[in-house]
Every structure is written in C-alpha cells, then in structure tokens.
Design an enzyme around this catalytic site. Structure first.
Site, mmCIF file in Angstrom:
data_model
loop_
_atom_site.group_PDB
_atom_site.id
_atom_site.type_symbol
_atom_site.label_atom_id
_atom_site.label_comp_id
_atom_site.label_asym_id
_atom_site.label_seq_id
_atom_site.Cartn_x
_atom_site.Cartn_y
_atom_site.Cartn_z
ATOM 1 C CB CYS A 193 -0.897 0.254 0.800
ATOM 2 S SG CYS A 193 -2.355 1.329 0.918
ATOM 3 C CG HIS B 129 -3.093 -3.514 3.523
ATOM 4 N ND1 HIS B 129 -2.430 -2.898 4.105
ATOM 5 C CD2 HIS B 129 -4.352 -2.709 3.137
ATOM 6 C CE1 HIS B 129 -2.783 -1.894 3.554
ATOM 7 N NE2 HIS B 129 -3.435 -1.005 3.345
ATOM 8 C CD GLU C 72 -0.987 -5.741 6.269
ATOM 9 O OE1 GLU C 72 -0.960 -6.116 5.045
ATOM 10 O OE2 GLU C 72 -1.440 -3.650 6.268
#
Lengths: 198, 793, 277
Positions: C93, C224, C226
C-alpha cells in the site's frame, strides 16, 4: 461575452504540505542555495460566459463562497479574478504568509507559478457541473483544476528560474523532482515574475 | 502581587456584563460574582478565562450533573473506572496471569463544530475521543460514529447534503491515517437536524488492568520532584473558547463561533501514539510512576490543575516555556486556555525528563515533522497545593488549586411538553408490494455500505465482523484468545419525539439487542445525551425523561454475565446541550447509547446474511401494535403516530437471554434484531446481506400471527424489538424449551429456499413478493445520491 | 543490547505509517523473525537483514503525493543498495507508493520513476475505498509470490485513495508485460480479469495490483496481505472457497486461527529463505 475566471485559494493556517516541500527540497534534495520559498494554492481556471465580466465575477463569487468544494471561509483566503473588466473578488491576502519558512536569500529572486493538474482532467467536469447547477447569470464552459506551486527561486534570469523550478518539481528519478509525477500529472508555468529580494 | 485584575467587585451588574463581553467570556454575571467569592478578590483575565472554560456546560455539567448522579447506575462488579475520568474502564477477560484484560471506552459529541466546518469538526471529534482513550494508557482498537443529519430531500437539502458529505469525509480523513478501524455507527436523517447535525463519536481501547494510568500526579511526587511535560502540537489560538462554544446556541455566520473550531492532524496524532507507547513502556520497565492526561477543553489550565488536584499537589506553570505556533505571540489567557489539538501532558520525576524528551524530540523528531511541535517542560509540581501561572516574569494566576477545580451546579426547572400525538387513520387498500419498496429506498433504511467503504475497517487486522455485516461490529482483541468484543450504537430520534422516556429506554434496549445478536453479553454502556437548551423547561424535561429511561433500562436488563442483581453499568458519557439552530427549535431528544458486549467465543458470531437452504427462520418475541415513530408510519402515512414501542425490560432481558443461550450452543447461523422498519425490513436485510448479494429466499408465514389480531402491515412493520434467528433444522424442540425457560414467544417464519425471492404468505395465499435483485437495487443505492460524488456532464 | 536484524525482516517505520505492528505479526506467523526499524535509525542495521518491508499507512501524511517524501529519505539509499544486491523488499500500500516513487518499481531503468500510483478512478465515488478484492497471480518468478500457483486467485483487502497504477510510457508498459513483472492483477472471484469497477477497484492500468522488478526480489502491491493472514480476518460473506472455509470455521475458534489467504506472501519469503539455505 466570453471571459476567463481564475480562482486562487490558500489556507489561512500554516500549510504543512508547502512546509514539507520546503524541507524536503532544501534538506534532502540539495536546493538549499536556490530555494527561497514555497507557497501552494488550490486553483481553478475557468472559461465562462455572461453578460459582462462583472456579472460573471459576481455570479461565480456567490457560488464559490457557498460551496466548500471550492472555499470555506473559515479556513481559506481566496481571490477570484475575471478577465475583461479586471473584476476581482477576494478575501484576505494571497501572498504574505507569516508562517512560511524562507531561507536567507540574496541576489535576484523570481516567483514562478507552476500549475499542476491531473491528466485527463480528473474532477474538472464535476466542478463545472457543480457550479453550473446553481450559477445565475453566467455559465462555465471550460474548467481546469489543480494546484499552483509558487516557488521563490534565486536565479540570474526568468529562464534559469523556470529551469530550476522544473528540476525541483518534475519527478524523474529517486533523486530528481518532487512536486509532480508526470505519469499522471501535467504542469504548466502560468507566471514568472521577479520580486524584490529581502 | 497579581497584575491586571478585572474590577468585578466594584462594578454593577451591567458593567460586569460588559466586562465579560469585552473579554469574549460567556460567564453569567452571577458566575463572575461567584469567582470573587472563591478567590476573595478580583480575578485576573487569565483566572476569569479559566473559570469561563471550567464552568462551561461542556466541562462542568452544571445543568446535568445532579440528575446524572442521582439516576444513572455506574457501579457493577466488572467496572474498574466509571464516569469521571477521561474514559470508562471495565474488565472483560482474565489474562491468565492474575491480571484482567480491560476495555476503555469514551463517547462524546462534536455537534456544533461539525455543523459549521463539517470536515474538520468530524475529524476533530475523532481526534478528541481517541485521546481520551490513549491517555488511560490504552491502545485504541476502534471508533464508531452515530450521526444525525437533516432531511436530504427537504428545503435545506443543499446544506444538509454538504454537511453529511463533509462529516463522512472528515471521519475518513482522520480515522484512516490514524490507523484505528471504524467499527460502524449509525446514520439517521430527520428535518429536526437541519440546523444542527449530530456527530457523536465512540472510541474503544484495550489495556491490562494493572497498566491503567490515572490522570493525576502520582503520590511519589511527595518525595521526588516532578515536572509536567507538554507534548505535541505547538499551541495556537485555533481552539480558543471551544468548550464555551459547544455550550452556546448556534448562530449562523458568527465569526467568533468559527474561530473556535480546532484544526486536526491525524498524522501527528499517529506519531504521538507510537512515541507515547515507547515512553509509557519505558516508565513501566523502570517502575517509574507517571500521570498522563490529554489536553481537551480548557487546554493547559484545565489539564495541569486537574493533574495536580487529583494527586493532592500544587503546580507552578511557566507559560513562556510553552511552544507556540511559529511566528506568533499569544496573550496569556490564550496560551493557558486554547484548545489546540494533538497535545498531552505527562507528569514525570525530574530525573526521567531527559529520557522522555529524547524519545519525543530526537527519536521521533517531532519538531522536525511538524514545525514547532515537540515536548517541553512547562511546570513544576509543588507541595503547597497552590496553582500558579507565570508569564513574562509576572504572576498571572495564583490561587489554591482546589479553587480552580471547584464545580458549579444548577437545579434547572422542568415541565412536561404537552403535545398530542395521534395514530393515523388506517388505510385498507394499500399495496404492500409498493409500500415496502418505498421503505427499502428510504435514506433511513437503505444500506450505508456506500459510506462505510470510505472508512478503513480492516487496519490492525482484528475485525471479525465489519460495519454493515451484522447488528454490531466484532473484534478479536487478544491474539490467541477466543474472547470477542461486540460494539453497537443506537438512538431513535422519533421515539424520543413522541416520548422522551421511551427514547432513552429503547436506545439502551436496542443497542443491547444489537450486541446480543452477535453473541455478545451486554456488559457496559456509554451515553451521549444530545438535547436542546436546558434553560427551556420542556427541553430539560426531555433530558430528565431520557436519563430516567436509560437508568430504568440499565437496571431492567441488568448485567447478565454476573450473578446477583447488578445493573448494566454506565461507564462513560457526555451531555451535549444547546443543540438548536437559528430558529430556536431544539433537535429531537437524542440520547445515543453505545453498548459493548463480551463474546465468549468470537467464532460463534455470525454475519446477518442468510446462510443455507433448508435452515429454519424464527422470530423470538412478538410484534405488537407499536408503530409510533416507525419507518412505516413516517414513510407511508407521513406521520409519527402515537403508539411508540414501550420498553418492557422483563421481555427484553428474556429475549436477550434466549438469543445468548442459542448462541452458546453454537446453533446460530445468522441473527438480526427487528428495529427500524420492523420484521419485514429485517428479513430483507438478512436475505440481501451486507453486500446486497444474498441469494436465499423465504416465504414468511403470517398465519403464525393470527392471534395478535393485527393487520399484516402492522405485523410486518411494527417496531417492537424482537430477534430473527436462522437455525439448522432439527433444533426446534430445544429452542422452544429455551424460550419457555426465558418466558418469551417464538414464531416460526419459514424455511430458506434457493430461490432469490422474499414472499409474504397468509392463509396459503401470497400477499406480496419481491425479487431479491429488485430489492438490492433499491436498498444498496438509496444513500448513494446523498453521499455520492457529483458526476460530470 | 545492540539491535540486529540478522536473518530477520525489517519493517520500516516511517512517520505516519499505521500497519507496522500487524505486519510484524504476519511475518512472525510464518516463523520468521521481524522487528521495526525507525526511519531515522542507522541504515547499517539493515546489512544482514533477511528482507525489508515498507508497510502501509500514510507516511508523512501523504503530503505532496503519497510515498514521495519517504522516497527522498536517507534510508532509501540503503534500500536501493539492498534492492540492487537482490535482497527481498516488499512495499504494501503506502509502501508500494514509496517503492514506485523511488523508481525501484518497475526498475527497468534504474531508479527512474516510470510509474505512478494515481488517485483511484471508481464508478460513482472517489477518494478512499476499503474493500476486499481478488488477485490473479501470474508472470515472472517473484520472491514474494513464489509459493502461489500460476493463475491462482488470492483474496486480499485493499484500503487506499491512490492505488491506480499508471504510466505515460508505453515502452515501459510493454517492457513490464514482456518481463512478466505484473504478478498480481485484480480479478473476479472466478479469476476473470474485468477492467471495470469494482473488480478493478481503482481503475489500474492492466488491472495491476502488484508489480515486481525484473529480478523478482522487489514487489510493490496495493492490497494488504497482513490483513488476510488469519482465517478469522476473512469476511464471512466473502463467498468463494475462502469465504466458504471461513463460514465453515464458525463456532470453532481454533480453526479461525488458521492461515488466511494473504499469509502466502510471507510464506513465500520463508520458502525462498529455506531454498537458499
């Protein structure tokens, strides 16, 4: 008649973006000797039709004061200039910025106004229709929006000033250029003037 | 000797009034006289400015304090800290090593600033509320925003829409960079908010109980010299008079009002949050006791006096040490009371000061990231309990610290509002099909998905249920632990208009129902009480009734997680008066409640979307003839009606217990409460799901409700609070037993089918039916025209 | 105690990033070491690092243009060195914006800024957009996607206002395609490329979601991973194989703690490390 209307808007409070640009250019990019100051404005260049320049100015002024997409008087100063009759509406001063960091600048100083906008005009038609939906006595027929960086730079002449500003502005590589990415933004100089040094 | 005192003693009332006005103060003349009594002399301008802030409605709760204290239940076995500190704290799970995981929660309004400057107002609202949670030492894990806007189709539509968009923008512009997930909130539209929108904000955080920080100078300061460090943004005049502003009626276009709106900076706040964590962890490691508090209303004066007073100390402030915005010089009253955002105060022992300063000023380079920001020592903690401010080598304030923090309270008179509400004349030949389409398109019902996608609800990676997926947002706050937290906000303005008592009581019931729907045991609430001018007797009566309703509901529902007769505790809250515009018309009484539910195992929390063909759908509870204030009456009949739902706490408690019991068995496949829009709306929402892509249909059997004697529309749109649950087939007997045990009614609505259609069936005949695709088209886009961007030509 | 990143992943904490802690957690979830490195700490600490991640957030508040101010920071000299030496670097990002503004990506001409991550272009909305997307994997061998099968679909959420990969230079675009550098593209749940919103959520050229350098050691991705590293992070209503898996895990908190779809990016690094040992 056809006229051109230009709206300049700046923050009343410290402009942290301009401040960061100043710090990045002087501290990280080696322009400490050339750069004397950075100011930033939101900017709209419009083509408009109306009975006369005065009527156009009045009509647009009424709308942009009401619409926070353009100005919010609680946080902005603005200046609207309409060509033809030299008509003008404004709140506050666009140039002086007491919060604005500036270096010790000797020699000749030029103020270069660099207009940066999005390729393809991003929000332009949205702004135009937003105004036209409510404008009385005028019609906006063309719109270009973006921001203007007013870069105060030390140079021997206007040409050198513009060259230096372009070098600061146009991002070509990790080391070169900061203020715009030419892969989605365009730029044009809309004014260069020598100003009195300090 | 103090210089430049204001001659109150010798002046008559009209002159005192002038003096106050000249100095931009909102104190009443009688209050200025009271200052003289307390000080025993004329005050300096700094002192008077401090009282002006501390005695504003916003800070002092002078109109509301007595009623809140008498009525609201704030004590329960799970409560660590109730109202009074910056945020409430309660325990939700054992840590396994003798400590407790605690939830920290704060709830506030930022109504007036958002009406004037929507983007900044809403952003600052988040900025302020998260600071309240951070300063307890907690990590902020979520925010929610209950919003009330005017009528987007009414005469003020342009302004209403511009404010609504600005507020959503402001929430996104602040919350997203801060890195705190948005867990939801609700949005309601009514012409009553045309001139005064409501922007409430809730923030929640987590912390171990042993690490909860107090907003006071620690007792260790009796033996070791302590300093107070001011941290964050350079002080400016941007928020000067903010607290006083929130306590005035809103007057259109008044410059003085506008100057009071603060400028938010989520970037600086994020860096501060990271740096604060380093400092607090270092102090913990070294066993150093600190006092920590955020700067909000009343700025430096308020924070230093409260830190000192709570610890039983005095403080000596050097105003010249305060870092102010570059190139500015502000007079002492501004520096001491300005409400500049993004600042904290930390009381630490003298020999820890250098370490603290290094973390802020060098490791995190605050002065470099933000011109003029940083950490500076501004005060010495003293043992004399004197509150002293020096500026330019002169004392501008000197008084016992307890004088500064002395409260003020009023006993406001109240009298019942006398308005007669009537039920509409019933229309027999309406089209149920068409009417329901109107309801699904109503901005108050239509999906808010479009808005939620402006917010980052994924950051921190702890979200289990996101905004719009179910009645409450759900987090898994502790890594490796199945405990979950459910949070929901509620407050129906129309119930409050008809009956302010029910408005308060039902806000508690509905938000408790919301967390129960995802399996959360309602464990604590916060209240933000939004009303008009308390000096008007009818308005104050509305407020009193609302608080009474909340109080009764908290006691009636109770703390179901604990044996014994404990109330559902109110752990934090806020009162916002003077919500009215130029016309002087107060907003609809708007008590807004946030309920937190504790979930034993978050994996049992399900989205509200129908899951599987063949599963059975039940209604727990029964619709009554309670359509007063309902979506149906307002949208179809254009009236409020009179029969507002009546909170029945025994029934609510029984229904909530029932749902929680079913949840604990792991049977729930989907669950949704019936609120605004009634049962049919809730069923459509379950069929469509949060994304509007659901494909399972249902034929609702109305024969079940023959015994109510109500016409189909009343059954389908009654707003009596019930639950709808989807269960796998074969559990009906156990469910019936659970319902019987809790003395609640159960109705079987039907079985899920693979055809994407919602039908209403009575006596074997279809009264109406809707394709889910058609409903989705209306429901998913109903709010887009309000919040959507304007397309080009 | 001296800090060391030997064999660990360093997550660069520029001021204003906000995904650094969960990124540390996600890397650790595959058994690798991970720690934060503040932007102004000694870059020499990165010498023996296994890899570097520039996490998501709003470094320097996105002032001037997302990623550009960080791109000029001193620590990027070190990252440039590491990138050239073939060390794995991942930008997520805002981190992707930093890598693009630094010219590491596409990296066809060294450190030349040949791409932009421009403001989203979306149907009926503008600005920030937070939603789950599906990514189609393909192209060259990239350290960070090496464990993902060719043509495999991976659901991962996005949350950004400036994620539209674009370039003015068609030669660069052709080069990226020829080199197989476009390793992640937005697609439907079934793996179809559809350039329209919301399948392509930001108007990215060629539906680009993640672009690596020619050598495959540096990846810039807008989604993302994560936030998709545990099954519990997958929305129950997502649909498709992962949505189904998530829904079936309902009621079993043990299953919810299993790997989510995004973990594969960190798993790729772990396997790459083991392959090199």
């Amino acid at each position: 008649m056809k006229t051109e209307a230009k709206l300049w808007v700046r923050l009343k409070v410290t402009d942290l973006v301009a401040q960061t640009a100043w710090m990045t250019l002087t501290e990280k990019m080696g322009f400490a000797d050339d750069l004397c100051g950075v100011l930033r404005y939101s900017y709209w260049a419009m083509e408009a039709e109306g009975e006369n320049a005065g009527a156009v100015c009045e009509a647009i002024d009424r709308e942009i004061r009401m619409d926070s997409a353009f100005t919010n008087q609680n946080k902005h100063f603005y200046c609207l200039v309409v060509s033809g009759g030299g008509d003008k509406a404004a709140s506050g001063d666009l140039m002086i910025d007491r919060d604005f960091p500036r270096g010790e600048c000797g020699g000749r100083i030029f103020a270069c106004d660099l207009f940066v906008s999005e390729q393809g005009g991003g929000k332009d038609s949205g702004y135009a229709s937003r105004l036209n939906a409510r404008l009385a006595g005028a019609k906006v027929t063309g719109m270009k929006s973006g921001e203007v960086w007013r870069i105060l730079v030390r140079a021997e002449g206007a040409e050198e000033a513009a060259r230096k500003v372009e070098e600061m502005a146009v991002t070509r590589s990790r080391q070169h250029g900061l203020l715009l990415n030419p892969h989605y933004q365009t730029f044009e100089f809309i004014g260069t003037a020598e100003i009195d040094g300090q | 000797m103090l210089k430049g005192t204001i001659p109150i003693t010798e002046s008559d009332d009209s002159r005192v009034g002038e003096l106050l006005k000249e100095n931009g103060l909102n104190l009443a003349v009688s209050e200025a006289r009271r200052v003289i009594e307390l000080l025993g002399r004329d005050p300096t301008l700094v002192e008077l400015t401090i009282f002006n802030t501390m005695w504003s409605e916003h800070c002092s709760y002078k109109s509301s304090r007595k009623i809140l204290g008498e009525l609201l239940p704030t004590k329960a076995p799970n409560v660590v800290m109730g109202p009074g500190e910056d945020a409430g704290v309660f325990r939700y799970a054992e840590t396994g090593d003798g400590d407790w995981h605690c939830l920290v929660i704060a709830h506030e309004s930022h109504n007036h600033p958002s009406q004037v400057l929507p983007v900044e107002g809403a952003a600052t609202g988040i900025g302020g509320i998260v600071r309240d949670v951070y300063c307890m030492g907690a990590d902020v894990v979520g925010v929610l925003d209950p919003l009330r806007f005017g009528d987007p189709k009414g005469p003020n539509a342009r302004q209403v829409i511009s404010i609504a968009r600005g507020v959503v923008d402001g929430i996104a512009q602040y919350g997203n960079p801060l890195g705190v997930p948005n867990l939801g909130g609700d949005i309601a539209f009514d012409a009553g908010f045309d001139e005064n929108c409501l922007v409430n904000v809730v923030a929640i955080g987590t912390i171990r109980e042993s690490r909860v920080l107090r907003s006071r100078v620690p007792a260790e300061a009796a033996d070791t010299p302590y300093k107070i460090i001011l941290i964050g943004k350079p002080t400016d005049d941007s928020g000067f008079g903010g607290a006083a502003f929130a306590s005035e009626d809103l007057v259109e276009g008044e410059e003085a009002n506008r100057g009071a709106v603060q400028v938010p900076d989520p970037f600086l706040k994020r860096v501060l949050a990271v740096a604060n964590r380093k400092v607090l962890d270092l102090a913990e490691d070294r066993g150093i006791k600190v006092g920590f508090k955020d700067l909000g209303a009343g700025g430096i004066a308020c924070v230093t006096s409260e830190l000192a007073h709570a610890g039983g100390f005095g403080v000596k402030i050097d105003l010249d040490a305060v870092n102010v915005a570059a190139g500015h010089h502000y007079p002492p009253p501004v520096v001491s009371c300005s409400e500049t955002q993004e600042r904290y105060a930390l009381a630490v022992p003298e020999d820890f000061v250098d370490d603290v300063m290094k973390i802020y000023n060098e490791d995190f380079e605050l002065p470099h990231l933000y011109h003029g920001a940083g950490a500076v020592v501004i005060a010495d903690v003293t043992r004399d309990e004197l509150y002293t401010i020096e500026s330019g080598g002169e004392k501008v304030c000197e008084t016992p610290v307890e004088v500064i923090t002395t409260g003020i309270a009023y006993d406001r008179p109240k009298s019942p509002r006398k308005v007669l509400f009537e039920e509409p004349e019933w229309q027999e030949d309406r089209s149920l099909h068409d009417d329901f389409l109107k309801i699904m398109a109503s901005p108050n019902i239509a999906s808010k998905n479009y808005v939620f996608k402006h917010y980052d609800s994924e950051v921190q990676g702890r979200a289990v249920i996101r905004p719009g997926e179910a009645d409450a947002g759900v987090l898994a706050p502790v890594a490796g632990n199945p405990v979950g937290l459910a949070v929901a906000v509620d407050g129906n303005p129309w119930y409050g208009i008809i009956d302010p008592y029910q408005g308060g009581a039902l806000a508690v019931c509905e938000s408790a129902r919301n967390v129960a729907a995802v399996g959360g045991v309602p464990s604590a609430i916060t209240d933000c009480l939004n009303y008009g001018n308390p000096e008007i007797e009818e308005v104050f009566w509305e407020f009193f009734e609302g608080v009474r309703g909340i109080s009764d509901a908290c006691r009636g529902i109770g703390l179901l997680s604990h044996d014994g007769n404990h109330p559902l505790p109110v752990v934090s809250g806020n009162v916002s008066f003077y919500n009215q515009g130029e016309s002087g018309k107060a907003i609809p009484p708007s008590p807004i409640i946030c309920t937190v539910g504790v979930i034993e195992d978050y994996s049992k929390s399900r989205s509200m979307t129908f899951k599987e063909e063949g599963n059975e759908v039940f209604l727990i509870g029964e619709p009554l003839d309670e359509l007063g204030g309902s979506e149906y009456y307002r949208t179809i009949y254009g009236t409020l009606g009179a029969n507002v739902p009546e909170a029945d706490f025994v029934r609510e408690r029984g229904q909530i217990r029932t749902v929680l019991d079913i949840h604990s068995h792991g049977w729930v496949r989907s669950c949704h409460d019936t609120g605004q829009g009634g049962m049919l709306t809730a069923l459509a929402e379950m069929a469509l799901g949060g994304n509007g892509t659901g494909k399972l249909g249902l034929a609702v059997n109305l024969d079940e409700f023959d015994s109510t004697g109500l016409p189909p529309e009343k059954v389908l749109f009654s707003e009596t609070g019930c639950f709808i649950v989807e269960l796998p087939p074969g559990n009906e007997r156990e469910i019936l037993a659970i319902c019987a045990r809790n003395r609640v009614k159960l109705h079987k609505l039907g079985m899920l089918k693979a055809s994407p259609k919602l039908e209403v069936v009575s006596n074997g005949k279809a009264l109406a039916s809707w394709e889910l695709g058609e409903l989705a088209g209306i429901y998913m886009t109903g709010c887009r025209s309000i919040f959507g961007i304007e397309k080009g030509e | 105690m001296a800090r060391s990143f030997k064999d660990k992943v360093a997550i660069i904490q520029f001021p204003g990033v906000n995904c650094e802690y969960e990124t540390v957690d996600a890397v650790r979830s595959v058994g690798l070491g991970a720690d934060l490195l503040r932007w102004n700490e000694d870059p020499a600490l990165l010498e023996n690092a296994l890899g570097v991640i520039v996490p998501g957030g709003f470094s320097y508040q996105d002032r001037i243009r997302a990623g550009v101010v960080s791109a000029k920071d001193h620590i990027m000299d070190k990252l440039s060195e590491l990138a050239a030496a073939g060390h794995p670097i991942l930008g997520i990002c805002n981190g992707a914006q930093v890598l693009v503004e630094s010219g590491f990506i596409p990296g066809i001409h060294w450190e030349s800024v040949d791409l932009a991550l421009a403001p989203n272009v979306m149907e009926d909305r503008d600005g920030y957009y937070c939603s789950w997307t599906h990514l189609l994997h393909g192209g060259t061998d990239c350290v960070w996607t090496s464990a993902i099968g060719n043509e495999e679909v991976v659901p991962v959420p996005i949350a950004h206002a400036e994620g539209r990969f674009t370039t003015d230079d068609m030669e660069v675009l052709e080069g990226m395609k020829k080199n197989g550098q476009i390793v992640l593209r937005y697609c439907t749940q079934a793996g179809q490329i559809d350039p329209s919103f919301p399948t392509n959520p930001n108007g990215s050229l060629e539906s680009m979601a993640g672009v690596c350098n020619r050598e495959g050691n540096v990846l810039a991705m807008m989604p993302h991973p994560e936030r998709a590293s545990w099954l519990r992070q997958v929305p129950e209503d997502l649909g498709g194989g992962w949505g189904m898996k998530r829904s079936k895990a309902g009621g079993d908190s043990g299953k919810m703690e299993a790997a989510g779809p995004g973990r594969i990016f960190f798993e790729s690094l772990r396997r790459w490390k083991e392959g090199g040992e």
